[in-house]
Write a protein that holds these residues in place. Structure first.
Motif, PDB file in Angstrom:
ATOM      1  N   VAL A   1       2.319 -30.256 -28.343  1.00 57.64           N
ATOM      2  CA  VAL A   1       3.440 -30.221 -29.143  1.00 57.64           C
ATOM      3  C   VAL A   1       2.920 -29.402 -30.501  1.00 57.64           C
ATOM      4  O   VAL A   1       3.540 -28.466 -31.240  1.00 57.64           O
ATOM      5  CB  VAL A   1       4.277 -31.381 -29.186  1.00 57.64           C
ATOM      6  N   SER A   2       1.971 -30.253 -30.998  1.00 56.64           N
ATOM      7  CA  SER A   2       1.252 -29.581 -32.329  1.00 56.64           C
ATOM      8  C   SER A   2       1.048 -28.161 -32.206  1.00 56.64           C
ATOM      9  O   SER A   2       1.009 -27.322 -33.008  1.00 56.64           O
ATOM     10  CB  SER A   2       0.207 -30.538 -32.581  1.00 56.64           C
ATOM     11  N   PHE A   3       0.208 -27.813 -31.185  1.00 60.90           N
ATOM     12  CA  PHE A   3      -0.233 -26.546 -30.896  1.00 60.90           C
ATOM     13  C   PHE A   3       0.675 -25.450 -30.864  1.00 60.90           C
ATOM     14  O   PHE A   3       0.961 -24.506 -31.473  1.00 60.90           O
ATOM     15  CB  PHE A   3      -1.001 -26.444 -29.637  1.00 60.90           C
ATOM     16  N   GLU A   4       1.693 -25.965 -30.006  1.00 61.89           N
ATOM     17  CA  GLU A   4       3.264 -24.911 -30.059  1.00 61.89           C
ATOM     18  C   GLU A   4       3.852 -24.924 -31.418  1.00 61.89           C
ATOM     19  O   GLU A   4       4.194 -23.629 -31.619  1.00 61.89           O
ATOM     20  CB  GLU A   4       4.037 -25.660 -29.118  1.00 61.89           C
ATOM     21  N   ALA A   5       3.952 -25.848 -32.113  1.00 68.02           N
ATOM     22  CA  ALA A   5       4.377 -25.628 -33.503  1.00 68.02           C
ATOM     23  C   ALA A   5       3.499 -24.862 -34.337  1.00 68.02           C
ATOM     24  O   ALA A   5       4.067 -24.017 -34.966  1.00 68.02           O
ATOM     25  CB  ALA A   5       4.394 -27.217 -34.520  1.00 68.02           C
ATOM     26  N   LYS A   6       2.446 -25.183 -34.274  1.00 65.63           N
ATOM     27  CA  LYS A   6       1.318 -23.992 -35.007  1.00 65.63           C
ATOM     28  C   LYS A   6       1.625 -22.729 -34.444  1.00 65.63           C
ATOM     29  O   LYS A   6       1.553 -21.669 -35.362  1.00 65.63           O
ATOM     30  CB  LYS A   6      -0.258 -24.728 -34.978  1.00 65.63           C
ATOM     31  N   SER A   7       1.539 -22.614 -33.332  1.00 65.79           N
ATOM     32  CA  SER A   7       1.788 -21.133 -32.665  1.00 65.79           C
ATOM     33  C   SER A   7       2.849 -20.402 -33.319  1.00 65.79           C
ATOM     34  O   SER A   7       3.066 -19.386 -33.398  1.00 65.79           O
ATOM     35  CB  SER A   7       1.587 -21.454 -31.276  1.00 65.79           C
ATOM     36  N   SER A   8       3.918 -21.416 -33.159  1.00 66.08           N
ATOM     37  CA  SER A   8       5.351 -20.607 -33.695  1.00 66.08           C
ATOM     38  C   SER A   8       5.348 -20.435 -35.112  1.00 66.08           C
ATOM     39  O   SER A   8       5.793 -19.275 -35.477  1.00 66.08           O
ATOM     40  CB  SER A   8       6.358 -21.675 -33.442  1.00 66.08           C
ATOM     41  N   GLN A   9       4.679 -21.400 -35.813  1.00 65.07           N
ATOM     42  CA  GLN A   9       4.480 -21.203 -37.442  1.00 65.07           C
ATOM     43  C   GLN A   9       3.743 -19.771 -37.502  1.00 65.07           C
ATOM     44  O   GLN A   9       3.832 -19.214 -38.600  1.00 65.07           O
ATOM     45  CB  GLN A   9       3.806 -22.478 -38.145  1.00 65.07           C
ATOM     46  N   TYR A  10       2.346 -19.690 -36.723  1.00 66.15           N
ATOM     47  CA  TYR A  10       1.633 -18.590 -36.902  1.00 66.15           C
ATOM     48  C   TYR A  10       2.629 -17.337 -36.505  1.00 66.15           C
ATOM     49  O   TYR A  10       2.437 -16.097 -37.513  1.00 66.15           O
ATOM     50  CB  TYR A  10       0.300 -18.724 -36.117  1.00 66.15           C
ATOM     51  N   GLU A  11       3.105 -17.071 -35.711  1.00 63.13           N
ATOM     52  CA  GLU A  11       4.075 -15.969 -35.290  1.00 63.13           C
ATOM     53  C   GLU A  11       4.987 -15.803 -36.585  1.00 63.13           C
ATOM     54  O   GLU A  11       5.339 -14.616 -36.630  1.00 63.13           O
ATOM     55  CB  GLU A  11       4.683 -16.076 -33.983  1.00 63.13           C
ATOM     56  N   SER A  12       5.552 -16.790 -37.093  1.00 66.18           N
ATOM     57  CA  SER A  12       6.582 -16.561 -38.018  1.00 66.18           C
ATOM     58  C   SER A  12       5.835 -16.083 -39.335  1.00 66.18           C
ATOM     59  O   SER A  12       6.369 -15.151 -39.831  1.00 66.18           O
ATOM     60  CB  SER A  12       7.368 -17.753 -38.398  1.00 66.18           C
ATOM     61  N   LEU A  13       4.904 -16.513 -39.525  1.00 64.75           N
ATOM     62  CA  LEU A  13       4.008 -15.922 -40.794  1.00 64.75           C
ATOM     63  C   LEU A  13       3.437 -14.671 -40.433  1.00 64.75           C
ATOM     64  O   LEU A  13       3.379 -13.615 -41.327  1.00 64.75           O
ATOM     65  CB  LEU A  13       2.807 -16.851 -41.058  1.00 64.75           C
ATOM     66  N   GLN A  14       3.030 -14.320 -39.147  1.00 62.09           N
ATOM     67  CA  GLN A  14       2.733 -13.043 -38.920  1.00 62.09           C
ATOM     68  C   GLN A  14       3.701 -12.171 -39.053  1.00 62.09           C
ATOM     69  O   GLN A  14       3.561 -10.794 -39.484  1.00 62.09           O
ATOM     70  CB  GLN A  14       2.129 -13.009 -37.387  1.00 62.09           C
ATOM     71  N   MET A  15       5.050 -12.360 -38.464  1.00 60.15           N
ATOM     72  CA  MET A  15       6.087 -11.261 -38.718  1.00 60.15           C
ATOM     73  C   MET A  15       6.557 -11.168 -40.168  1.00 60.15           C
ATOM     74  O   MET A  15       6.833 -10.227 -40.678  1.00 60.15           O
ATOM     75  CB  MET A  15       7.408 -12.003 -38.058  1.00 60.15           C
ATOM     76  N   GLN A  16       6.363 -12.136 -41.116  1.00 63.24           N
ATOM     77  CA  GLN A  16       6.634 -12.254 -42.483  1.00 63.24           C
ATOM     78  C   GLN A  16       5.679 -11.376 -43.123  1.00 63.24           C
ATOM     79  O   GLN A  16       5.886 -10.474 -43.987  1.00 63.24           O
ATOM     80  CB  GLN A  16       6.734 -13.546 -43.180  1.00 63.24           C
ATOM     81  N   TYR A  17       4.382 -11.632 -42.941  1.00 64.41           N
ATOM     82  CA  TYR A  17       3.314 -10.562 -43.414  1.00 64.41           C
ATOM     83  C   TYR A  17       3.563  -9.063 -42.874  1.00 64.41           C
ATOM     84  O   TYR A  17       3.406  -8.459 -43.794  1.00 64.41           O
ATOM     85  CB  TYR A  17       2.016 -10.939 -42.622  1.00 64.41           C
ATOM     86  N   GLU A  18       4.016  -8.776 -41.745  1.00 59.69           N
ATOM     87  CA  GLU A  18       4.416  -7.478 -41.356  1.00 59.69           C
ATOM     88  C   GLU A  18       5.312  -6.729 -42.086  1.00 59.69           C
ATOM     89  O   GLU A  18       5.501  -5.761 -42.639  1.00 59.69           O
ATOM     90  CB  GLU A  18       4.427  -7.262 -39.910  1.00 59.69           C
ATOM     91  N   LEU A  19       6.360  -7.675 -42.422  1.00 55.43           N
ATOM     92  CA  LEU A  19       7.603  -7.484 -43.127  1.00 55.43           C
ATOM     93  C   LEU A  19       6.962  -7.121 -44.529  1.00 55.43           C
ATOM     94  O   LEU A  19       7.351  -5.903 -45.123  1.00 55.43           O
ATOM     95  CB  LEU A  19       8.749  -8.475 -43.064  1.00 55.43           C
ATOM     96  N   ARG A  20       6.400  -7.989 -45.037  1.00 54.53           N
ATOM     97  CA  ARG A  20       5.659  -7.800 -46.609  1.00 54.53           C
ATOM     98  C   ARG A  20       4.824  -6.511 -46.767  1.00 54.53           C
ATOM     99  O   ARG A  20       4.934  -5.665 -47.714  1.00 54.53           O
ATOM    100  CB  ARG A  20       4.998  -8.750 -46.897  1.00 54.53           C
TER     101      ARG A  20
END
Length: 92
Positions: free
Chosen positions: A28-47
């Motif tokens: 569960v922790s890994f899935e949450a971190k993976s989801s958080q990473y994907e979200s941060l990656q999308m934010q980075y690409e947007l920036r």
């Protein structure tokens, strides 16, 4: 001896259930971190995209400003000389 083996089996079953809970927590922790990473990656690409657009706008505006400055610096003397030449031609 039979009871000893049963207690060992019960102890191993407890350990397995504890390890199963730990594994599920890590999953569960890994899935949450993976989801958080994907979200941060999308934010980075947007920036990065926003930055590229801003940089492009900056250079476009800077070029326009430089062009206007150049045209003004060159245009005023040219128009003055043209005006003087027109006046001289009209007076002759």
């Amino acid at each position: 001896m039979y009871d000893t083996h049963l207690s060992k089996i019960a102890n191993l079953e407890k350990q397995i259930s504890i390890l199963d809970v730990i594994a599920n927590d890590y999953k569960v922790s890994f899935e949450a971190k993976s989801s958080q990473y994907e979200s941060l990656q999308m934010q980075y690409e947007l920036r990065v995209k926003e930055y590229d657009e801003l940089e492009s706008s900056y250079w476009t505006l800077n070029a326009k400003k430089t062009t206007w400055k150049t045209l003004t610096i060159v245009g005023i003397p040219v128009s003055f000389v043209g005006g003087v030449l027109l006046i001289v031609k009209l007076l002759n």
